[in-house]
Design an enzyme around this catalytic site. Sequence first.
Site, PDB file in Angstrom:
ATOM      1  CG  ASN A  80       0.777   3.163  -0.004  1.00 52.69           C
ATOM      2  OD1 ASN A  80       2.108   3.295   0.067  1.00 52.69           O
ATOM      3  ND2 ASN A  80       0.270   2.388   0.267  1.00 52.69           N
ATOM      4  CE  LYS A  84      -0.840   1.123  -3.216  1.00 53.78           C
ATOM      5  NZ  LYS A  84      -1.873   0.264  -3.775  1.00 53.78           N
ATOM      6  CG  HIS A 112      -1.099  -2.053   1.610  1.00 51.65           C
ATOM      7  ND1 HIS A 112      -1.367  -2.712   0.428  1.00 51.65           N
ATOM      8  CD2 HIS A 112      -1.728  -0.656   1.276  1.00 51.65           C
ATOM      9  CE1 HIS A 112      -2.056  -1.786  -0.534  1.00 51.65           C
ATOM     10  NE2 HIS A 112      -2.152  -0.848  -0.106  1.00 51.65           N
ATOM     11  CD  GLU A 120      -0.402  -2.829  -2.808  1.00 50.76           C
ATOM     12  OE1 GLU A 120       0.694  -2.225  -2.717  1.00 50.76           O
ATOM     13  OE2 GLU A 120      -1.420  -2.389  -3.563  1.00 50.76           O
ATOM     14  CD  GLU A 139      -5.683   0.527   1.504  1.00 51.37           C
ATOM     15  OE1 GLU A 139      -5.618   1.750   1.203  1.00 51.37           O
ATOM     16  OE2 GLU A 139      -4.831  -0.129   1.256  1.00 51.37           O
ATOM     17  N   GLY A 180      -6.447  -0.137  -6.721  1.00 54.17           N
ATOM     18  CA  GLY A 180      -5.624  -0.123  -8.152  1.00 54.17           C
ATOM     19  C   GLY A 180      -6.514  -0.427  -9.412  1.00 54.17           C
ATOM     20  CB  SER A 195     -10.377   3.154  -7.105  1.00 57.21           C
ATOM     21  OG  SER A 195      -9.571   1.999  -7.392  1.00 57.21           O
TER      22      SER A 195
HETATM   23  P1  13P Z   1      -5.201   2.992  -5.002  1.00 55.53           P
HETATM   24  O1  13P Z   1      -5.739   4.476  -4.555  1.00 55.53           O
HETATM   25  O2  13P Z   1      -4.256   3.138  -6.308  1.00 55.53           O
HETATM   26  O3  13P Z   1      -6.255   2.355  -5.444  1.00 55.53           O
HETATM   27  O4  13P Z   1      -4.660   2.439  -3.744  1.00 55.53           O
HETATM   28  C1  13P Z   1      -5.000   2.193  -2.644  1.00 55.53           C
HETATM   29  C2  13P Z   1      -4.041   1.799  -1.724  1.00 55.53           C
HETATM   30  O5  13P Z   1      -3.660   0.662  -1.599  1.00 55.53           O
HETATM   31  C3  13P Z   1      -3.530   2.706  -0.640  1.00 55.53           C
HETATM   32  O6  13P Z   1      -2.730   2.067   0.392  1.00 55.53           O
END
Ligand code: 13P
Length: 251
Positions: free
Chosen positions: A9, A11, A96, A98, A168, A174, A214
Site C-alpha cells: 500500500n 498510500k 483502511h 486512514e 491492521e 506507521g 509495521s
Molecule cells: P505500515 O506498514 O507503514 O505500518 O502501514 C501499514 C498499512 O497501513 C498498510 O495498509
Amino acid sequence: MRKRIVAGNWKMNTDKSSAIALAEAVKNQLVSVPSNTEVVLCVPFVHISEVKRVLDGSSIKTGAQNCYTQPSGAYTGEVSAPMLRSYGVEYVILGHSERREYFKESNAELAQKVKIALENNLIPIFCVGEVKEERQAGVHISVVERQLEESLFHLSAEHFFKIVIAYEPVWAIGTGLTATTAQAQEMHNAVRQMIAKKYSSDIAERISILYGGSCKPENARELFACADVDGGLIGGASLKASDFVAIVNSF
Ligand code: 13P
C-alpha cells in the site's frame, strides 16, 4: 490451500517517475514469486496506468487504495470501481483506517463500496482493526467483529468468498509497533471463527487474512508463520523495493 498475498500500500507517496522506478525495481528484484502467492501493488490512482504498463508481462497485480460507492455521475473528484476495472485493476483496498479516520468512512458506506467493487470484479482487501484504547480496554475482538458484521456479513456466501481481509491494528500502522505473533494469531483466528459461525468452516478456511502494521523484513517471517496469517498489507516497507521483495520472500 489458502492463497497467500503480499500487497503493498503505497498510500499517498511517489510521483510519476519514482512510481515507475519503484514498480520496475519490484518487478526486476522479484525473480520468482513463492508458490501459491499473489503479489499486489496498490498505488495512487494517478499512477495506475503507468504502473500497470510496467507490470504487464509479470505476475504482479495492480490494486487501488479506494473507490467510490457509485458507478458514475456528478461526484467531483471521486474514482469509480468501473473506471478502475477498465484500467485492468484487480484489487482495491477498502476500509483502511486512514480512510475511516480522516475521511469518516463508516461501516455502512464501506458496505456500499464493497458491493460496487464486487459488482465490477474487483477483489476488496477489506481492512479491520482496533485503535490503541480499544485494545487496552480488551474490546479489540468485538470491535473487529462489528466492522465485519456491518460491512461484510450481509453478503451472500458466494460474494463473501471473494473478499480478502486485512487485520491492521491501528496502533501498529506507521508506528514501528508491530503486533506480537500471539496478538496477530489471536485476532486472525478469531476472525476465522466469526466467518465460520456466519458462513461455514469451509469458507472460513479458504479466506485469506493478511496482517498489516509495521510489517518489515525483520518480522515478516515470524508473522507469516502464524497458522492463520496468510500474508501482509505493507505500508512503509513497500516503498523500498528490496524490503518489499524480502517480505514477499518471507513465506
Ligand atoms: P505500515 O506498514 O507503514 O505500518 O502501514 C501499514 C498499512 O497501513 C498498510 O495498509
